[in-house]
Design a protein around this motif. Sequence first.
Motif, PDB file in Angstrom:
ATOM      1  N   GLU A   1      35.938  30.681  41.788  1.00  0.00           N
ATOM      2  CA  GLU A   1      35.325  31.429  40.693  1.00  0.00           C
ATOM      3  C   GLU A   1      36.224  32.580  40.242  1.00  0.00           C
ATOM      4  O   GLU A   1      36.384  32.834  39.040  1.00  0.00           O
ATOM      5  N   ALA A   2      36.843  33.269  41.191  1.00  0.00           N
ATOM      6  CA  ALA A   2      37.753  34.361  40.841  1.00  0.00           C
ATOM      7  C   ALA A   2      38.965  33.828  40.081  1.00  0.00           C
ATOM      8  O   ALA A   2      39.439  34.449  39.122  1.00  0.00           O
TER       9      ALA A   2
ATOM     10  N   ALA B   1      37.929  33.035  36.463  1.00  0.00           N
ATOM     11  CA  ALA B   1      37.769  34.259  35.668  1.00  0.00           C
ATOM     12  C   ALA B   1      39.123  34.759  35.182  1.00  0.00           C
ATOM     13  O   ALA B   1      39.273  35.163  34.012  1.00  0.00           O
TER      14      ALA B   1
ATOM     15  N   THR C   1      36.406  39.315  42.681  1.00  0.00           N
ATOM     16  CA  THR C   1      35.076  39.858  42.438  1.00  0.00           C
ATOM     17  C   THR C   1      34.491  40.412  43.726  1.00  0.00           C
ATOM     18  O   THR C   1      34.972  40.127  44.829  1.00  0.00           O
TER      19      THR C   1
ATOM     20  N   ARG D   1      36.477  43.978  33.288  1.00  0.00           N
ATOM     21  CA  ARG D   1      35.442  42.963  33.044  1.00  0.00           C
ATOM     22  C   ARG D   1      36.063  41.810  32.274  1.00  0.00           C
ATOM     23  O   ARG D   1      36.741  42.014  31.267  1.00  0.00           O
TER      24      ARG D   1
ATOM     25  N   HIS E   1      32.282  38.320  34.645  1.00  0.00           N
ATOM     26  CA  HIS E   1      32.851  38.714  35.933  1.00  0.00           C
ATOM     27  C   HIS E   1      33.403  40.131  35.870  1.00  0.00           C
ATOM     28  O   HIS E   1      33.998  40.535  34.871  1.00  0.00           O
TER      29      HIS E   1
ATOM     30  N   LEU F   1      36.174  42.242  37.875  1.00  0.00           N
ATOM     31  CA  LEU F   1      37.272  42.014  38.797  1.00  0.00           C
ATOM     32  C   LEU F   1      37.888  43.340  39.239  1.00  0.00           C
ATOM     33  O   LEU F   1      38.012  44.273  38.437  1.00  0.00           O
TER      34      LEU F   1
END
Length: 329
Positions: free
Chosen positions: A158-159, A162, A274, A306, A310, A312
């Motif tokens: 997921e990171a 993003a 995240t 942002r 997400h 970060l």
Amino acid sequence: MSQLRFGAADVAGIRLAISPVWETVSSMWALDEPIRHAVHLPWIDRARVTLRRPEVAVRVRPLVELTRPRRWLPDFLTPPAARPDVELAEQLDQIAATPPAVVVRDLLATTPRRPLSPFGRALLGDPRRLLPQLVTAVRIWYDEAVAPDWSRIHALLEADIAHRAAVLAEAGAGQFFGQLHPTLRWLGDRVVSDDPWRLDFDLGGRGLVLNPGVFAERRVLWNLLEESPPGGTYPVRAVGTLWEVGPAPSGDPLARVVGSGRAALLHLLDTAATTTDLAHRVGMSCGNVSQHLSALLAAGLVARTRQGRHVLYRNTEAGMVLLRAARGE
């Protein structure tokens, strides 16, 4: 060398997603070649114990046979994710619904490199009867070997998405593909991939689904056939941090200055992540991670940005100075 040819609709149709079925299927490569996948040794040790259990081994056998080292995967076994948050069950239903003619076509496409395994030959001869056994094997392997670590794997994927989505939105397709992997080049209307497969696909307005892969360690891997749904898997960023757990070691000089929890976060924030991702990787609650990040943010050691939905965090130059000093660099 391979190339994928894009029209305007294909550029607009680039999507990023997480594929649970891809991670489940490709994890078998790590078991067969642990030295090549040494970064995953903590997981490999646990997974091998699981696979030695007789009740697991016999039911997972179809998947084991189709994923031998350096064997091409049939396209139907790794369908591109239909949406970013697709669930494993949805992808398994998609595999189960594959028409027998497509199963045969995709299996035959894998044979130039290696002959089919015994199960592969049997599946080629009777796809309608044996495809459910393969689907069951993928589900069982996920439940037994992947699901216990899925939250950790998912957070890393997921990171990565993003970060990639921000590059695509802010810099366009050229920068996106240029940064996706060193083997890729964007030539304005096509992606050229430095690989040994010699694929030449026209996406034909269908777009392209890309997913980061934890077990894809060297190249971007594409679907084999032009008539398959266009999809590719690229190596995820920061995979070396995937199995890191716990706070920084007590001997870490940085831990003695800022505390072990904050030191652990600084060591991980060479790449953006995240709060959820960090919590899984250091073994803390999201609340504790948020408290540490707030303190580091106030001290100017990390920065927050942002990207879509997400948030970060990443080390600032001041944070990197501290890390380099602590590492003796």
